[in-house]
Design an enzyme around this catalytic site. Structure first.
Site, mmCIF file in Angstrom:
data_model
loop_
_atom_site.group_PDB
_atom_site.id
_atom_site.type_symbol
_atom_site.label_atom_id
_atom_site.label_comp_id
_atom_site.label_asym_id
_atom_site.label_seq_id
_atom_site.Cartn_x
_atom_site.Cartn_y
_atom_site.Cartn_z
ATOM 1 N N GLY A 14 41.502 47.386 40.524
ATOM 2 C CA GLY A 14 41.404 48.706 39.621
ATOM 3 C C GLY A 14 42.508 49.550 39.811
ATOM 4 C CG ASN A 102 35.575 36.960 42.700
ATOM 5 O OD1 ASN A 102 36.461 36.367 41.933
ATOM 6 N ND2 ASN A 102 35.752 37.150 43.732
ATOM 7 C CB ALA A 128 45.692 44.033 44.629
ATOM 8 N NE ARG A 130 41.087 51.525 48.189
ATOM 9 C CZ ARG A 130 40.005 52.013 47.927
ATOM 10 N NH1 ARG A 130 38.950 51.362 47.300
ATOM 11 N NH2 ARG A 130 40.074 53.272 48.014
ATOM 12 C CE LYS A 177 39.171 33.522 41.197
ATOM 13 N NZ LYS A 177 38.554 34.987 41.500
ATOM 14 C CG ASN A 181 35.036 33.013 43.696
ATOM 15 O OD1 ASN A 181 35.372 33.387 42.430
ATOM 16 N ND2 ASN A 181 36.410 33.190 44.356
ATOM 17 C CG ASN A 195 40.953 31.752 51.477
ATOM 18 O OD1 ASN A 195 39.861 32.368 51.918
ATOM 19 N ND2 ASN A 195 41.562 32.290 50.335
#
Ligand code: KPL
Length: 294
Positions: A14, A102, A128, A130, A177, A181, A195
């Site tokens: 966001g 997701n 991204a 935070r 996607k 996931n 991962n």
């Protein structure tokens, strides 16, 4: 003056969206939870080049949602319905509402339950992070796609301005996607590993079973995804994001709820309806559910 873009969900994605929009001269407002405050906050986006872009964002309560050119829902999958529904009475049927979480499930449910609204779904592969209150670092340039779930109108201008491409087969992209996931997120959360570890040979039998089971479920829904393709995609993303801790692992480590219901839960629910055995996805679902904070 042009209407702002309203963003529901002030997490990393966001905030990244708010920063990218501000860089294009488009105002973004962030809609908080009921009971939050209306205030202007300083935000900072650290760009891929390491530059700091400072901008101001109006944070508003759901009641104060202004007329907006688009609504971007960037919450987690399990929050999307609860966050979007109270806002529907305040947006016109033309306003594009773009779901960016997701997994699958909430997109279909919302579009079905509120057919008068202009639902879009999107997916992006940007990284991204935070970095404290109002600060976000763009850590990886990704691909951004959005497609209409209902009205088939043009790509909202604000999305085009920040690099989204229109995808007229967004459901298939969301299934791809989902496949990524469903292969990566539960296993990284259960094994507490980055991962890349999933590319080790010992995980191959499990990843192969997950791919086979998912291909059968996809086929039952008319979605063309071969088991080999799913496995190759999962391994490719695990390798490309080798150092990443998946969002599910991060959620588990932070004691937050996970998106397991919209990922493995979605696969298992469809499998049950279609009478397909998916023991490996079911095992992931049960074991990740058991990790829930009590
Ligand atoms: O989407 C992701 C997630 O962590 O949720 C992947 C692609 C697996 C990257 O970590």
């Amino acid at each position: 003056m042009a209407e702002p873009v309203a963003i529901v969900g002030g997490g990393a994605i966001g905030q990244l969206m708010a920063g990218l929009l501000a860089q294009q001269g488009i105002e973004a407002v962030i809609i908080g939870r009921p009971g939050s405050h209306n205030e202007v906050r300083a935000h900072q986006l650290t760009t891929l080049e390491g530059e700091r872009f400072h901008h101001k964002v109006r944070h508003l309560t759901p009641d104060a949602l202004p007329p907006s050119q688009a609504l971007l829902v960037t919450t987690k999958a399990y929050q999307a319905q609860e966050a979007a529904t109270p806002l529907l009475s305040k947006v016109t049927g033309d306003t594009p509402i773009v779901l960016l979480h997701n997994g699958l499930g909430p997109q279909q449910t919302l579009a079905r339950d509120f057919p008068e609204h202009n639902w879009w779904a999107g997916t992006l592969t940007d990284g991204a992070l935070r970095q404290g209150q109002g600060a976000v670092k763009h850590t990886g340039l990704g691909q951004r796609f959005a497609g209409s779930l209902r009205h088939r109108g043009p790509l909202p201008e604000a999305l085009a301005a920040i690099g989204f491409e229109r995808d007229d087969n967004i459901e298939l992209r969301l299934w791809h996607k989902l496949a990524v996931n469903a292969l990566i997120n539960p296993l990284t959360a259960l094994h507490r590993c980055p991962n890349g570890e999933l590319t080790q040979a010992r995980y191959l039998p499990t990843l192969t079973r997950l791919s086979d089971e998912l291909a059968r479920v996809a086929a039952s829904q008319g979605v063309p995804m071969e088991a080999q393709e799913i496995l190759a995609l999962g391994l490719k993303v695990a390798e490309a994001t080798a150092q990443n801790r998946s969002s599910m692992l991060s959620d588990v480590e932070a004691g937050r709820p996970t998106e397991i219901e919209a990922i493995s839960g979605f696969v298992v629910a469809l499998a049950d309806d279609a009478g397909i055995e998916v023991p490996t996805h079911r095992d992931n679902l049960d074991r990740v559910r058991a990790l829930r904070p009590s």
